[in-house]
Motif scaffolding. Structure first.
Motif, PDB file in Angstrom:
ATOM      1  N   LEU A 397     -75.177   6.204 168.428  1.00 49.45           N
ATOM      2  CA  LEU A 397     -75.649   7.306 167.591  1.00 49.45           C
ATOM      3  C   LEU A 397     -77.142   7.160 167.320  1.00 49.45           C
ATOM      4  N   THR A 398     -77.802   8.298 167.197  1.00 45.28           N
ATOM      5  CA  THR A 398     -79.138   8.376 166.613  1.00 45.28           C
ATOM      6  C   THR A 398     -79.017   9.347 165.449  1.00 45.28           C
ATOM      7  N   THR A 399     -79.052   8.831 164.235  1.00 42.97           N
ATOM      8  CA  THR A 399     -78.792   9.671 163.067  1.00 42.97           C
ATOM      9  C   THR A 399     -80.001   9.685 162.145  1.00 42.97           C
ATOM     10  N   SER A 400     -80.272  10.859 161.585  1.00 43.09           N
ATOM     11  CA  SER A 400     -81.383  11.041 160.647  1.00 43.09           C
ATOM     12  C   SER A 400     -80.840  11.627 159.354  1.00 43.09           C
ATOM     13  N   PRO A 401     -80.420  10.786 158.413  1.00 41.76           N
ATOM     14  CA  PRO A 401     -79.927  11.291 157.126  1.00 41.76           C
ATOM     15  C   PRO A 401     -81.099  11.728 156.230  1.00 41.76           C
ATOM     16  N   TYR A 402     -80.962  12.912 155.636  1.00 41.79           N
ATOM     17  CA  TYR A 402     -81.930  13.374 154.652  1.00 41.79           C
ATOM     18  C   TYR A 402     -81.445  12.955 153.273  1.00 41.79           C
ATOM     19  N   TYR A 403     -82.370  12.486 152.437  1.00 43.93           N
ATOM     20  CA  TYR A 403     -81.988  12.043 151.098  1.00 43.93           C
ATOM     21  C   TYR A 403     -82.961  12.582 150.061  1.00 43.93           C
ATOM     22  N   ASN A 404     -82.458  12.747 148.857  1.00 50.48           N
ATOM     23  CA  ASN A 404     -83.252  13.238 147.737  1.00 50.48           C
ATOM     24  C   ASN A 404     -83.909  12.052 147.044  1.00 50.48           C
ATOM     25  N   PRO A 405     -85.228  11.862 147.181  1.00 51.01           N
ATOM     26  CA  PRO A 405     -85.885  10.696 146.572  1.00 51.01           C
ATOM     27  C   PRO A 405     -85.873  10.730 145.052  1.00 51.01           C
ATOM     28  N   SER A 406     -85.577  11.907 144.464  1.00 48.31           N
ATOM     29  CA  SER A 406     -85.479  11.967 143.006  1.00 48.31           C
ATOM     30  C   SER A 406     -84.222  11.275 142.506  1.00 48.31           C
ATOM     31  N   LEU A 407     -83.187  11.247 143.332  1.00 50.48           N
ATOM     32  CA  LEU A 407     -81.930  10.596 142.959  1.00 50.48           C
ATOM     33  C   LEU A 407     -81.873   9.147 143.425  1.00 50.48           C
ATOM     34  N   ASN A 408     -82.533   8.837 144.513  1.00 54.87           N
ATOM     35  CA  ASN A 408     -82.537   7.467 145.037  1.00 54.87           C
ATOM     36  C   ASN A 408     -83.802   7.298 145.876  1.00 54.87           C
ATOM     37  N   ASP A 409     -84.739   6.520 145.349  1.00 60.77           N
ATOM     38  CA  ASP A 409     -86.017   6.359 146.046  1.00 60.77           C
ATOM     39  C   ASP A 409     -86.075   5.110 146.909  1.00 60.77           C
ATOM     40  N   ASN A 410     -84.943   4.392 147.031  1.00 60.42           N
ATOM     41  CA  ASN A 410     -84.908   3.178 147.848  1.00 60.42           C
ATOM     42  C   ASN A 410     -84.273   3.510 149.197  1.00 60.42           C
ATOM     43  N   SER A 411     -85.110   3.880 150.148  1.00 62.33           N
ATOM     44  CA  SER A 411     -84.596   4.300 151.459  1.00 62.33           C
ATOM     45  C   SER A 411     -83.964   3.150 152.226  1.00 62.33           C
ATOM     46  N   GLU A 412     -84.462   1.916 152.017  1.00 65.89           N
ATOM     47  CA  GLU A 412     -83.911   0.773 152.745  1.00 65.89           C
ATOM     48  C   GLU A 412     -82.486   0.471 152.308  1.00 65.89           C
ATOM     49  N   ASN A 413     -82.233   0.569 151.002  1.00 68.75           N
ATOM     50  CA  ASN A 413     -80.861   0.363 150.520  1.00 68.75           C
ATOM     51  C   ASN A 413     -79.927   1.433 151.054  1.00 68.75           C
ATOM     52  N   LEU A 414     -80.416   2.674 151.090  1.00 66.49           N
ATOM     53  CA  LEU A 414     -79.605   3.763 151.647  1.00 66.49           C
ATOM     54  C   LEU A 414     -79.323   3.526 153.125  1.00 66.49           C
ATOM     55  N   LYS A 415     -80.342   3.083 153.846  1.00 64.61           N
ATOM     56  CA  LYS A 415     -80.168   2.807 155.278  1.00 64.61           C
ATOM     57  C   LYS A 415     -79.132   1.711 155.492  1.00 64.61           C
ATOM     58  N   THR A 416     -79.174   0.679 154.648  1.00 65.86           N
ATOM     59  CA  THR A 416     -78.183  -0.393 154.741  1.00 65.86           C
ATOM     60  C   THR A 416     -76.781   0.129 154.457  1.00 65.86           C
ATOM     61  N   SER A 417     -76.656   1.020 153.475  1.00 62.67           N
ATOM     62  CA  SER A 417     -75.352   1.596 153.143  1.00 62.67           C
ATOM     63  C   SER A 417     -74.808   2.430 154.296  1.00 62.67           C
ATOM     64  N   VAL A 418     -75.709   3.206 154.931  1.00 61.09           N
ATOM     65  CA  VAL A 418     -75.284   4.002 156.090  1.00 61.09           C
ATOM     66  C   VAL A 418     -74.831   3.081 157.217  1.00 61.09           C
ATOM     67  N   SER A 419     -75.595   2.019 157.463  1.00 60.38           N
ATOM     68  CA  SER A 419     -75.249   1.060 158.521  1.00 60.38           C
ATOM     69  C   SER A 419     -73.899   0.401 158.238  1.00 60.38           C
ATOM     70  N   ASN A 420     -73.681   0.002 156.997  1.00 61.90           N
ATOM     71  CA  ASN A 420     -72.410  -0.647 156.642  1.00 61.90           C
ATOM     72  C   ASN A 420     -71.234   0.302 156.815  1.00 61.90           C
ATOM     73  N   ALA A 421     -71.428   1.560 156.417  1.00 63.36           N
ATOM     74  CA  ALA A 421     -70.341   2.538 156.542  1.00 63.36           C
ATOM     75  C   ALA A 421     -70.010   2.814 158.005  1.00 63.36           C
ATOM     76  N   LEU A 422     -71.045   2.943 158.845  1.00 63.53           N
ATOM     77  CA  LEU A 422     -70.799   3.177 160.271  1.00 63.53           C
ATOM     78  C   LEU A 422     -70.176   1.949 160.931  1.00 63.53           C
ATOM     79  N   THR A 423     -70.587   0.768 160.485  1.00 60.09           N
ATOM     80  CA  THR A 423     -69.975  -0.462 161.005  1.00 60.09           C
ATOM     81  C   THR A 423     -68.495  -0.495 160.666  1.00 60.09           C
ATOM     82  N   GLN A 424     -68.156  -0.089 159.440  1.00 60.86           N
ATOM     83  CA  GLN A 424     -66.748  -0.042 159.047  1.00 60.86           C
ATOM     84  C   GLN A 424     -65.977   0.955 159.900  1.00 60.86           C
ATOM     85  N   TYR A 425     -66.611   2.111 160.181  1.00 64.55           N
ATOM     86  CA  TYR A 425     -65.951   3.104 161.031  1.00 64.55           C
ATOM     87  C   TYR A 425     -65.779   2.581 162.456  1.00 64.55           C
ATOM     88  N   SER A 426     -66.752   1.774 162.906  1.00 63.69           N
ATOM     89  CA  SER A 426     -66.665   1.234 164.264  1.00 63.69           C
ATOM     90  C   SER A 426     -65.470   0.309 164.433  1.00 63.69           C
TER      91      SER A 426
END
Length: 685
Positions: A397-426
């Motif tokens: 996959l090549t995925t580009s999630p859009y996020y609201n920085p007003s609700l969560n300004d830590n993009s690295e933590n979000l990226k880790t969460s996305v990676s963990n969720a996709l790993t679980q799906y894998s």
């Protein structure tokens, strides 16, 4: 007044029903408030009714194979349809060693019992053999070659037959037994020197009243009981017969991976005398321990028992082979089987089987031979089973999630969460299996649901196969994907990692040029980042976009950029739902999955007009070469100026390739040299 029909056995509803009954009886007046004595009695009645209903429901559930939860009940129900659950399986290794300096010795016997200490992964295990092994001594040297040893403790248990007992049982005292190692010997009496070996049977076909056989069944606490014949089905034991049962008690899958062994066994000569341990050479490992497994799970029993019963221990259809293989080989993670008539061209009289073992990617040649022999007793006469090595179909996959920085300004933590969720799906049941299916909508929905700050995502899918090159040999290759390709550009819909070929200086890549909506042409080119591709061979093969098949004409590949002689070939799928057809094993590859977090400036209110909104392509943008995160080869690429010509060397494959979209034949075959101007068919894995 009679009680009404109960539609729910919930405690509160039972209590309400009792109160409704008392309310209709004018003799009771103080039941409807919590402090009364009758209220306490109502509670007791409701609790009693609730408990009785629960126990009745559970007892009823335990009467059926589908709903039973206790192992003893599941095993008992499976026994009623003739199914014996698999026991633990001991990890097995193969070793060799020699004994030299022998004088006046004709034979040596490696006695059953403990043989070696095996080590691996910071643990040590004992390895045994269930039977004596005798070899001749030649010129003072005895060779014990390719000896199969079993992880666990060797145990022997004796029984004396007493016909005066109404119901004598032959129960093995230990749990965790590997039943495949059970050896049963029956002597006329305890003082007799001769014995008869009894064989285990799993059905009564071909068994007569004089057959020396026994049945095995699992009982409570994961122990086992032997059942002997009655002179109708199998030979009956006589009074005072002495029964010796030996077996191995194992740690199961924990014993896998032992690779270093030290000898601690007992060897005797033809006269029974022990030999000097100093004459024993070092133990060499032919094959590290493998195939150890736990006892069959309850869910597995529920799945296989009715299917084995329906096949009556006979393999007729392809699904029968899948069920039987799971029964005789416990180390199966996923299995697929299909008839040769489904291949193009058809190969009648054969059934092709591909297995993904739990503790690895491929079956060893020894395991394949053993399984072929076992399957012969189940297969219909004239049908030849043949094993195909596992072939991975990678999904990236090549995925580009859009996020609201007003609700969560830590993009690295979000990226880790996305990676963990996709790993679980894998690791889910959708993929990582034969017949698996990557479900695009599930992956996209999963990304959106990870965090409330994620507003949307643009996700692209690519598929990949790995071509295993035969270095320094002229060969043809067939790589099949089993999924239709998408052709959005006139070229570079199919791209690869780099490799070198004879006659061309520098790193070479392959790609496609569209001829029409169904067919394309493969070409080779060299490329420098930022430059223009330089085509070095215009007609290097063909691509079938409709069936997802790449054919590469005769080429001599000298080296690859990716490690292990691999050329990665990626394509754009026509559908984002990827299916593993026939012997293709779907694997979601997180190593080459890319995640790009993008701030959603509209959702955050920072740019409500959308003038600074970052747009992401919803379609794959072709590149000249494949960018891979796989391990790079440590070998310096061989260029043609330093390579030795191998123009007269060709290879042949043991398997005729199929033009089927799902089959890459011969990746499991061993090439052999042949003279002349022939070629070989290679494949991906």
């Amino acid at each position: 007044m009679a009680f009404g029909q109960y539609t729910n056995l919930d405690f509160d509803q039972i209590k309400t029903s009792i109160r409704d009954y008392l309310r209709a009886n004018t003799n009771f007046t103080d039941y409807d408030f919590e402090g009364s004595n009758l209220s306490i009695i109502i509670d007791a009645l409701a609790y009693n009714t609730y408990t009785t209903a629960y126990n009745t429901n559970m007892a009823a559930n335990e009467c059926f194979l589908d709903s039973a939860t206790l192992r003893e009940n599941v095993v008992s129900l499976a026994r009623n349809i003739g199914y014996v659950p698999r026991s633990r399986r001991s990890a097995r290794a193969r070793i060799s060693f020699t004994v030299s300096g022998l004088l006046e010795t004709s034979t040596l016997t490696l006695n059953s019992g403990i043989i070696c200490n095996g080590s691996g992964d910071n643990t040590n295990y004992i390895f045994c053999i269930p039977e004596d092994i005798t070899v001749p001594v030649v010129n003072g040297v005895a060779q014990f070659n390719n000896i199969e040893i079993y992880e666990g403790n060797f145990v022997s248990q004796d029984f004396t037959v007493d016909t005066s007992l109404f119901n004598q049982r032959y129960i093995l005292d230990n749990s965790f037994i590997d039943t495949s190692t059970i050896k049963v010997k029956v002597k006329p009496s305890s003082t007799s020197t001769s014995h008869v070996s009894y064989k285990q049977i799993d059905n009564i076909i071909g068994i007569t009243s004089t057959s020396s056989s026994y049945l095995l069944q699992e009982i409570e606490d994961e122990r086992y009981e032997l059942i002997f014949g009655d002179n109708v089905i199998g030979k009956k034991l006589s009074n005072n017969n002495f029964v010796t049962v030996s077996y191995i008690v194992t740690d199961g899958k924990d014993g896998n991976g032992a690779s270093e062994f030290s000898f601690v066994g007992n060897i005797t000569n033809q006269d029974g005398g022990s030999i000097n341990s100093g004459l024993i050479g070092l133990v060499s490992t032919e094959e590290k321990s493998r195939d150890g497994d736990s006892i069959e799970s309850i869910s597995s029993i529920k799945y296989y028992a009715p299917r084995i019963y329906s096949s009556q221990y006979r393999a007729v259809t392809s699904s029968d082979y899948e069920s039987v293989l799971g029964y005789i080989y416990p180390n199966v993670e996923s299995v697929t089987a299909f008839g040769g008539e489904e291949m193009t061209p058809p190969r009648f009289g054969k059934v092709f089987i591909s297995v993904k073992p739990r503790n690895g990617d491929f079956l060893s040649d020894q395991t394949k031979r053993e399984l072929v022999q076992k399957l012969k007793s189940y297969a219909v006469a004239g049908i030849v089973p043949e094993f195909l090595d596992l072939k991975y179909l990678y999904v990236e996959l090549t995925t580009s999630p859009y996020y609201n920085p007003s609700l969560n300004d830590n993009s690295e933590n979000l990226k880790t969460s996305v990676s963990n969720a996709l790993t679980q799906y894998s690791r889910s049941i959708d993929v990582n299996k034969f017949g698996g299916r990557f479900k695009y909508s599930k992956a996209v929905s999963l990304i959106d649901s990870i965090d409330s700050s994620i507003t949307s995502n643009i996700t692209l899918v690519t598929i990949r196969r790995n071509l295993k090159a035969e270095l320094g040999r002229f060969a043809q290759y067939e790589v099949c994907y089993g999924n239709r390709f998408h052709t959005q550009e006139s070229s570079y819909n199919v791209v690869s990692t780099g490799f070198t070929i004879e006659g061309v200086t520098g790193i070479v890549y392959l790609s496609d040029e569209v001829i029409n909506r169904e067919k394309g042409r493969i070409f080779f080119f060299t490329y420098t980042e930022g430059g223009t591709p330089n085509i070095v061979k215009k007609n290097a093969g063909t691509v079938d976009y409709m069936t997802g098949e790449v054919l590469i004409d005769t080429v001599n590949i000298l080296s690859t950029v990716i490690a292990n002689n691999v050329v990665e070939i990626q394509a754009i799928p026509h559908s984002n739902d990827i299916v593993g057809l026939r012997d293709l094993y779907v694997k979601f590859d997180m190593t080459n999955t890319t995640i790009n977090m993008i701030p959603d400036l509209i959702a955050s209110g920072e740019n409500t007009s959308g003038s600074r909104f970052v747009h992401t392509h919803s379609y794959y943008m072709p590149t000249y070469t494949r960018k891979s995160n796989s391990t790079v080869s440590t070998v310096t690429p061989i260029l043609s100026s330093t390579a030795t010509s191998t123009g007269t060397t060709t290879t042949t494959s043991g398997t005729v390739p199929s033009s089927s979209a799902s089959t890459s034949t011969s990746s499991s075959s061993t090439p052999t040299s042949s003279g002349g101007g022939g070629s070989s068919y290679g494949g991906g894995y």
